[in-house]
Design a protein around this motif. Structure first.
Motif, PDB file in Angstrom:
ATOM      1  N   ILE A  70       0.894  -1.160   0.000  1.00 48.99           N
ATOM      2  CA  ILE A  70       0.000   0.000   0.000  1.00 48.99           C
ATOM      3  C   ILE A  70       0.930   1.207   0.000  1.00 48.99           C
ATOM      4  N   ALA A  71       0.893   1.973  -1.081  1.00 49.87           N
ATOM      5  CA  ALA A  71       1.790   3.117  -1.228  1.00 49.87           C
ATOM      6  C   ALA A  71       0.973   4.403  -1.226  1.00 49.87           C
ATOM      7  N   ALA A  72       1.524   5.427  -0.600  1.00 52.47           N
ATOM      8  CA  ALA A  72       0.896   6.745  -0.636  1.00 52.47           C
ATOM      9  C   ALA A  72       0.931   7.239  -2.077  1.00 52.47           C
ATOM     10  N   LYS A  73      -0.196   7.678  -2.561  1.00 53.11           N
ATOM     11  CA  LYS A  73      -0.286   8.071  -3.968  1.00 53.11           C
ATOM     12  C   LYS A  73       0.637   9.241  -4.300  1.00 53.11           C
ATOM     13  N   GLN A  74       0.788  10.188  -3.380  1.00 55.66           N
ATOM     14  CA  GLN A  74       1.559  11.384  -3.702  1.00 55.66           C
ATOM     15  C   GLN A  74       3.047  11.144  -3.868  1.00 55.66           C
ATOM     16  N   ASP A  75       3.622  10.149  -3.142  1.00 57.82           N
ATOM     17  CA  ASP A  75       5.077   9.955  -3.248  1.00 57.82           C
ATOM     18  C   ASP A  75       5.494   8.492  -3.413  1.00 57.82           C
ATOM     19  N   ASP A  76       4.534   7.568  -3.517  1.00 59.81           N
ATOM     20  CA  ASP A  76       4.773   6.147  -3.724  1.00 59.81           C
ATOM     21  C   ASP A  76       5.494   5.481  -2.551  1.00 59.81           C
ATOM     22  N   ALA A  77       5.545   6.147  -1.398  1.00 62.98           N
ATOM     23  CA  ALA A  77       6.197   5.565  -0.224  1.00 62.98           C
ATOM     24  C   ALA A  77       5.341   4.442   0.339  1.00 62.98           C
ATOM     25  N   ALA A  78       5.989   3.369   0.763  1.00 62.47           N
ATOM     26  CA  ALA A  78       5.292   2.238   1.370  1.00 62.47           C
ATOM     27  C   ALA A  78       4.727   2.659   2.722  1.00 62.47           C
ATOM     28  N   ILE A  79       3.421   2.457   2.884  1.00 59.79           N
ATOM     29  CA  ILE A  79       2.780   2.779   4.163  1.00 59.79           C
ATOM     30  C   ILE A  79       2.169   1.537   4.805  1.00 59.79           C
ATOM     31  N   GLY A  80       2.176   0.416   4.077  1.00 57.69           N
ATOM     32  CA  GLY A  80       1.623  -0.820   4.592  1.00 57.69           C
ATOM     33  C   GLY A  80       1.599  -1.881   3.518  1.00 57.69           C
ATOM     34  N   SER A  81       0.876  -2.962   3.817  1.00 59.47           N
ATOM     35  CA  SER A  81       0.740  -4.039   2.845  1.00 59.47           C
ATOM     36  C   SER A  81      -0.630  -4.683   2.991  1.00 59.47           C
ATOM     37  N   ILE A  82      -1.041  -5.354   1.933  1.00 59.60           N
ATOM     38  CA  ILE A  82      -2.304  -6.083   1.926  1.00 59.60           C
ATOM     39  C   ILE A  82      -2.065  -7.374   1.161  1.00 59.60           C
ATOM     40  N   ASN A  83      -2.651  -8.474   1.640  1.00 57.23           N
ATOM     41  CA  ASN A  83      -2.416  -9.753   0.987  1.00 57.23           C
ATOM     42  C   ASN A  83      -3.697 -10.562   0.945  1.00 57.23           C
ATOM     43  N   THR A  84      -3.734 -11.497   0.020  1.00 58.30           N
ATOM     44  CA  THR A  84      -4.823 -12.457  -0.048  1.00 58.30           C
ATOM     45  C   THR A  84      -4.276 -13.825   0.342  1.00 58.30           C
ATOM     46  N   HIS A  85      -5.145 -14.629   0.936  1.00 53.89           N
ATOM     47  CA  HIS A  85      -4.755 -15.978   1.340  1.00 53.89           C
ATOM     48  C   HIS A  85      -6.023 -16.802   1.533  1.00 53.89           C
ATOM     49  N   ALA A  86      -5.870 -18.059   1.902  1.00 48.83           N
ATOM     50  CA  ALA A  86      -7.012 -18.970   2.117  1.00 48.83           C
ATOM     51  C   ALA A  86      -7.970 -18.941   0.926  1.00 48.83           C
ATOM     52  N   VAL A  87      -7.407 -18.931  -0.266  1.00 51.18           N
ATOM     53  CA  VAL A  87      -8.199 -18.884  -1.493  1.00 51.18           C
ATOM     54  C   VAL A  87      -8.854 -20.235  -1.739  1.00 51.18           C
ATOM     55  N   GLU A  88     -10.134 -20.223  -1.955  1.00 55.30           N
ATOM     56  CA  GLU A  88     -10.911 -21.425  -2.273  1.00 55.30           C
ATOM     57  C   GLU A  88     -11.642 -21.170  -3.597  1.00 55.30           C
ATOM     58  N   ARG A  89     -11.007 -21.526  -4.694  1.00 53.67           N
ATOM     59  CA  ARG A  89     -11.587 -21.276  -6.024  1.00 53.67           C
ATOM     60  C   ARG A  89     -12.918 -22.018  -6.208  1.00 53.67           C
ATOM     61  N   VAL A  90     -13.029 -23.224  -5.696  1.00 53.69           N
ATOM     62  CA  VAL A  90     -14.258 -23.999  -5.868  1.00 53.69           C
ATOM     63  C   VAL A  90     -15.448 -23.256  -5.256  1.00 53.69           C
ATOM     64  N   HIS A  91     -15.223 -22.668  -4.097  1.00 52.29           N
ATOM     65  CA  HIS A  91     -16.301 -21.983  -3.390  1.00 52.29           C
ATOM     66  C   HIS A  91     -16.369 -20.488  -3.712  1.00 52.29           C
ATOM     67  N   GLY A  92     -15.319 -19.973  -4.339  1.00 53.08           N
ATOM     68  CA  GLY A  92     -15.289 -18.552  -4.683  1.00 53.08           C
ATOM     69  C   GLY A  92     -15.042 -17.650  -3.496  1.00 53.08           C
ATOM     70  N   THR A  93     -14.260 -18.135  -2.520  1.00 50.87           N
ATOM     71  CA  THR A  93     -13.975 -17.343  -1.329  1.00 50.87           C
ATOM     72  C   THR A  93     -12.476 -17.120  -1.169  1.00 50.87           C
ATOM     73  N   PHE A  94     -12.157 -16.062  -0.457  1.00 48.40           N
ATOM     74  CA  PHE A  94     -10.768 -15.766  -0.120  1.00 48.40           C
ATOM     75  C   PHE A  94     -10.762 -14.937   1.158  1.00 48.40           C
ATOM     76  N   ALA A  95      -9.620 -14.910   1.801  1.00 45.97           N
ATOM     77  CA  ALA A  95      -9.411 -14.060   2.966  1.00 45.97           C
ATOM     78  C   ALA A  95      -8.309 -13.064   2.624  1.00 45.97           C
ATOM     79  N   TYR A  96      -8.254 -12.015   3.390  1.00 48.51           N
ATOM     80  CA  TYR A  96      -7.174 -11.055   3.194  1.00 48.51           C
ATOM     81  C   TYR A  96      -6.689 -10.558   4.547  1.00 48.51           C
ATOM     82  N   GLY A  97      -5.486 -10.037   4.535  1.00 52.31           N
ATOM     83  CA  GLY A  97      -4.909  -9.394   5.707  1.00 52.31           C
ATOM     84  C   GLY A  97      -4.374  -8.044   5.292  1.00 52.31           C
ATOM     85  N   ILE A  98      -4.383  -7.123   6.224  1.00 56.11           N
ATOM     86  CA  ILE A  98      -3.909  -5.770   5.927  1.00 56.11           C
ATOM     87  C   ILE A  98      -3.098  -5.261   7.101  1.00 56.11           C
ATOM     88  N   PHE A  99      -2.054  -4.509   6.788  1.00 54.84           N
ATOM     89  CA  PHE A  99      -1.232  -3.854   7.802  1.00 54.84           C
ATOM     90  C   PHE A  99      -0.905  -2.457   7.299  1.00 54.84           C
TER      91      PHE A  99
END
Length: 184
Positions: A70-99
């Protein structure tokens, strides 16, 4: 003018770069923030922080399970991260985490990053439901998910131990229809 699904008013979601080590090394100094996101670990060396950022930058991209800066739009500096995990394509579900690093809290960055990520996963990858687990001690994240329109679907009692106490874990969910009604 071109537009990108990865860019909002305040943030841009982008791939990792080796230089991102410095921001995350600094974020790791705030034990409370680290605990809210996952778990507290022993301090990392600068060499290890650089290596991990470089490894993330070179990691092959998966269309469904990935980690973005996650980067600040004005200067592209990293301010955090976001990820996907626990992906279940059969069921069409996923989880995410954010910091989001403590200096960047309460500026709308997390909510915008989540909305951008969900738009991609729902409308480009055809998932039907997003899930997020939030610790009971993380009041700001509980409030964020409720404000974004997530539905509280469950509670796992005493599912995590940190900082000398047991926390409950709340499961939040949002369907593509709920997202579309609120954000499309």
């Amino acid at each position: 003018m071109t537009s990108s699904v990865w860019v909002g008013e305040r943030v841009r979601l982008r791939g990792w770069e080796p230089v991102d080590w410095e921001a995350f090394h600094a974020f790791g100094e705030d034990s409370d923030a680290v605990r809210n996101g996952w778990r507290l670990e022993p301090p990392r060396s600068v060499a290890r922080a650089k290596k991990e950022a470089a490894e993330n930058a070179e990691k092959e991209r998966d269309l469904d399970e990935f980690s973005l800066i996650i980067a600040a739009k004005q200067d592209d500096a990293a301010i955090g991260s976001i990820n996907t995990h626990a992906v279940e394509r059969v069921h069409g579900t996923f989880a995410y985490g954010i910091f989001v690093g403590t200096p960047h809290h309460r500026k709308g960055y997390a909510s915008e990053a989540i909305v951008l990520l969900l738009r991609y996963m729902f409308f480009e990858r055809r998932f039907q439901k997003a899930e997020a687990w939030v610790y009971s001690s993380n009041d700001p994240s509980l409030a964020l998910h409720r404000r974004l329109g997530f539905v509280e679907e469950g509670r796992r009692r005493r599912g995590r131990y940190a900082n000398g106490r047991y926390d409950d874990e709340f499961l939040f969910g949002m369907t593509v229809e709920e997202y579309t009604e609120r954000y499309a």
